[in-house]
Design a protein around this motif. Sequence first.
Motif: not given
Length: 243
Positions: A211-236
């Motif tokens: 509805k707004g501006r065009p959005a870029r497309l992505f695909r899954a990359g080669p990395r399986n483990a995320l560093h740094p992690p995407l920590v969920r809100p509210g976690s320690p």
Amino acid sequence: MLDESWQPPAVLVAVDLVILTLRSERLHVLLVERGIEPFRGHHALPGGFLNNAGEDVLAAAHRELREEANLEGARLHLEQLGAYGAPDRDPRGRVVSVAYLAIAPGLPEPVAGTDAAGASWRPVEDVSSGRVRLAFDHRQILADGVERARAKIEHSSLATAFCGETFTVAELQRVYEAVWGVRLDQRNFYRKIQGVPGFIVPAGPNRRTTKGRPARLFRAGPRNALHPPLVRPGSPATNEGNQ
């Protein structure tokens, strides 16, 4: 030394499947309506007993995916969740179930298997809130499967298993929001995923019109483990300022 009179207990082995997908931006699980006793008419996770003593447990999980949901395991993210063997978990006798977690995007409407009266996608929150009650110990198995997914998308690329081959950042954000059950700030989310090299990569010059501006497309990359992690809100880790 074992007593010569000892006999191994008679144990039946089954597999149960926690099949998760996103529908209308909400986390859904596949449930069947049992057509046989015990718990006839109750909702349950798809699954069943091993066909014979020669069937491998993983092979049984793939077979149940085909029979209960018309899904091919090779096209899903499939991992063993755990084993459940409380003595009273099944009124038919001593049954140990090996549970599997399966994840895929855009899964079709299910077709009930041979011993099921029906099959449907139900929002996970309907089960966690008690609006939908499950047979056996399947509510606990589902809770464990959802928690596994919530934890793994912090530290691995599992979130992309909920997406198609190509996706936008907004679609990936909706995966995290649906699995974690929280709302995320768009700019903060974009900054964080861009800060994890190899997590997602551009999928060519194509862009998806929104509805707004065009959005870029992505695909899954080669990395399986995320560093740094995407920590969920509210976690320690978040509370310590490590998000």
